[in-house]
Scaffold this motif. Sequence first.
Motif, PDB file in Angstrom:
ATOM      1  N   PRO A  97      49.273  38.579  37.766  1.00 12.50           N
ATOM      2  CA  PRO A  97      48.619  37.327  37.385  1.00 12.50           C
ATOM      3  C   PRO A  97      47.103  37.436  37.238  1.00 12.50           C
ATOM      4  O   PRO A  97      46.493  36.709  36.465  1.00 12.50           O
ATOM      5  N   ASP A  98      46.482  38.377  37.946  1.00 16.00           N
ATOM      6  CA  ASP A  98      45.022  38.493  37.903  1.00 16.00           C
ATOM      7  C   ASP A  98      44.529  39.773  37.237  1.00 16.00           C
ATOM      8  O   ASP A  98      43.381  40.163  37.401  1.00 16.00           O
ATOM      9  N   GLY A  99      45.390  40.456  36.460  1.00 17.34           N
ATOM     10  CA  GLY A  99      44.972  41.663  35.753  1.00 17.34           C
ATOM     11  C   GLY A  99      46.028  42.744  35.815  1.00 17.34           C
ATOM     12  O   GLY A  99      47.140  42.516  36.278  1.00 17.34           O
TER      13      GLY A  99
END
Length: 94
Positions: free
Chosen positions: A29-31
């Motif tokens: 979700p964050d990379g």
Amino acid sequence: MPRILQVDVVTPEANAFSGEVKSIVVTAPDGEMGVLPMHAPLIAELGEGVMRLTRAEDDIVEVFTTKGGYLQVAEDHAIVLTDSVERAETAEKR
């Protein structure tokens, strides 16, 4: 002999990939997140995006798209559980 990582990519309908790889890169979700052999045990949520698997036998990079799910890594075995996965039309030579 170099270490390898056994990877299984599983959807509710089928086993989309099973094989030995040198590395796996997934979209979180964050990379992006990469996993190599001997990685510490891990459970991670996946985001929508690209997953790249570098096959051990020939260094071909298999490219997939995923729509969320989870990644579990333990003892040189990675399992990707996802609702949807599609293989890209071509694989890249690394």
